[in-house]
Design a protein around this motif. Structure first.
Motif, PDB file in Angstrom:
ATOM      1  N   GLU A 195      -1.911  -1.073   5.285  1.00 22.07           N
ATOM      2  CA  GLU A 195      -2.071  -2.101   4.258  1.00 22.07           C
ATOM      3  C   GLU A 195      -1.206  -1.799   3.034  1.00 22.07           C
ATOM      4  OE1 GLU A 195      -3.831  -5.087   4.316  1.00 22.07           O
ATOM      5  OE2 GLU A 195      -3.736  -4.527   6.438  1.00 22.07           O
ATOM      6  N   MET A 196      -1.124  -0.525   2.665  1.00 23.12           N
ATOM      7  CA  MET A 196      -0.324  -0.158   1.497  1.00 23.12           C
ATOM      8  C   MET A 196       1.165  -0.334   1.772  1.00 23.12           C
ATOM      9  SD  MET A 196      -2.365   2.996  -0.361  1.00 23.12           S
ATOM     10  CE  MET A 196      -2.328   4.106   1.047  1.00 23.12           C
ATOM     11  N   ASP A 197       1.562  -0.156   3.021  1.00 24.25           N
ATOM     12  CA  ASP A 197       2.965  -0.349   3.386  1.00 24.25           C
ATOM     13  C   ASP A 197       3.416  -1.797   3.208  1.00 24.25           C
ATOM     14  OD1 ASP A 197       3.266   2.312   4.005  1.00 24.25           O
ATOM     15  OD2 ASP A 197       3.004   2.053   6.172  1.00 24.25           O
ATOM     16  N   LYS A 198       2.448  -2.714   3.163  1.00 27.56           N
ATOM     17  CA  LYS A 198       2.768  -4.130   3.020  1.00 27.56           C
ATOM     18  C   LYS A 198       3.123  -4.509   1.583  1.00 27.56           C
ATOM     19  CE  LYS A 198      -0.324  -5.561   6.796  1.00 27.56           C
ATOM     20  NZ  LYS A 198      -1.540  -6.352   7.140  1.00 27.56           N
ATOM     21  N   VAL A 199       2.812  -3.624   0.645  1.00 23.93           N
ATOM     22  CA  VAL A 199       3.043  -3.950  -0.774  1.00 23.93           C
ATOM     23  C   VAL A 199       3.874  -2.840  -1.435  1.00 23.93           C
ATOM     24  CG1 VAL A 199       1.084  -5.493  -1.158  1.00 23.93           C
ATOM     25  CG2 VAL A 199       0.740  -3.013  -1.238  1.00 23.93           C
ATOM     26  N   PRO A 200       5.125  -2.670  -1.037  1.00 24.49           N
ATOM     27  CA  PRO A 200       5.961  -1.593  -1.589  1.00 24.49           C
ATOM     28  C   PRO A 200       6.252  -1.758  -3.078  1.00 24.49           C
ATOM     29  CG  PRO A 200       7.283  -3.108  -0.283  1.00 24.49           C
ATOM     30  CD  PRO A 200       5.857  -3.469  -0.032  1.00 24.49           C
ATOM     31  N   HIS A 201       5.984  -2.949  -3.632  1.00 22.82           N
ATOM     32  CA  HIS A 201       6.154  -3.151  -5.076  1.00 22.82           C
ATOM     33  C   HIS A 201       4.960  -2.609  -5.853  1.00 22.82           C
ATOM     34  CE1 HIS A 201       3.729  -6.519  -3.704  1.00 22.82           C
ATOM     35  NE2 HIS A 201       3.400  -6.801  -4.947  1.00 22.82           N
ATOM     36  N   ILE A 202       3.871  -2.270  -5.148  1.00 24.40           N
ATOM     37  CA  ILE A 202       2.676  -1.700  -5.794  1.00 24.40           C
ATOM     38  C   ILE A 202       2.549  -0.213  -5.461  1.00 24.40           C
ATOM     39  CG2 ILE A 202       0.158  -1.781  -5.972  1.00 24.40           C
ATOM     40  CD1 ILE A 202       0.295  -4.759  -5.308  1.00 24.40           C
TER      41      ILE A 202
END
Length: 213
Positions: free
Chosen positions: A12-19
């Motif tokens: 899930e975290m890999d989906k939001v590299p801007h965060i």
């Protein structure tokens, strides 16, 4: 504290590299470009579920915040908070604090927060405490000259140890509070643990330790 394993967290975290920044070493010395502005950068070591940084980001939109947390099953909650609020001034690093010098250049950071870190009460574990000398050296290298470390904890033993460690290192102690919620400090943003402990009328210890220029 027993961590609940979330095998899907990393995905899930890999989906939001801007965060959640996937390659923080590539950002070393260029964090202002990551945020797209020249605002001060504050770092929280051991950011947990992110309540503190989410709150700080709202109160201080003119400051950039980076939270470091090695447990992805914990950090995913912080990520979800920022994903929901859409705050552009809060980012996370899913790595161990010991890699600080790999993520940040010398004199790149304006403040370090240490909130409710593991006290590691046994003497044989002293070197794991985030206010131990070797960690202070890391903070000093990434912080700009004369900048400070802010500590909050419910553990009196860790607090007393930290005051001694800061002083021994040559830092200047300011705004020491032995009962934060009965003090006159304005603008305090609470962490998850802080809310929990305050409901139990437990004392919260706080101080600021400033590195000399």
């Amino acid at each position: 504290m027993r961590l609940r394993h979330k095998p899907w967290a990393k995905q899930e975290m890999d989906k939001v590299p801007h965060i959640v920044i996937p390659n923080p070493t590539e950002c070393k010395g260029n964090w202002h470009e990551v945020f797209g502005n020249e605002n001060p950068i504050y770092v929280e070591v051991g950011t947990g579920k992110g309540q503190f940084l989410t709150g700080m980001g709202k109160v201080h939109p003119d400051i950039n915040f980076i939270g470091i947390e090695k447990y992805d099953s914990v950090l995913v909650t912080a990520m979800e908070r920022i994903k929901e609020t859409g705050q552009p001034n809060v980012k996370f690093i899913n790595k161990d604090v010991e890699g600080l010098e790999d993520f940040f250049a010398e004199n790149e950071i304006d403040r370090v927060f240490i909130n409710f870190t593991d006290p590691w009460p046994k003497n044989k574990h002293e070197k794991r405490r985030l206010t131990y000398e070797r960690f202070l050296k890391l903070y000093e290298r990434i912080l700009k000259p004369g900048k400070e470390v802010h500590l909050k904890t419910d553990n009196q033993g860790l607090f007393e140890y930290s005051l001694h460690s800061f002083s021994k290192y040559g830092m200047i102690l300011e705004n020491i509070s032995l009962d934060l919620h009965k003090s006159q400090l304005e603008g305090n943003v609470m962490t998850e643990y802080e809310e929990k402990f305050s409901r139990k009328n437990m004392r919260i210890f706080r101080c600021e330790a400033v590195f000399r220029d």
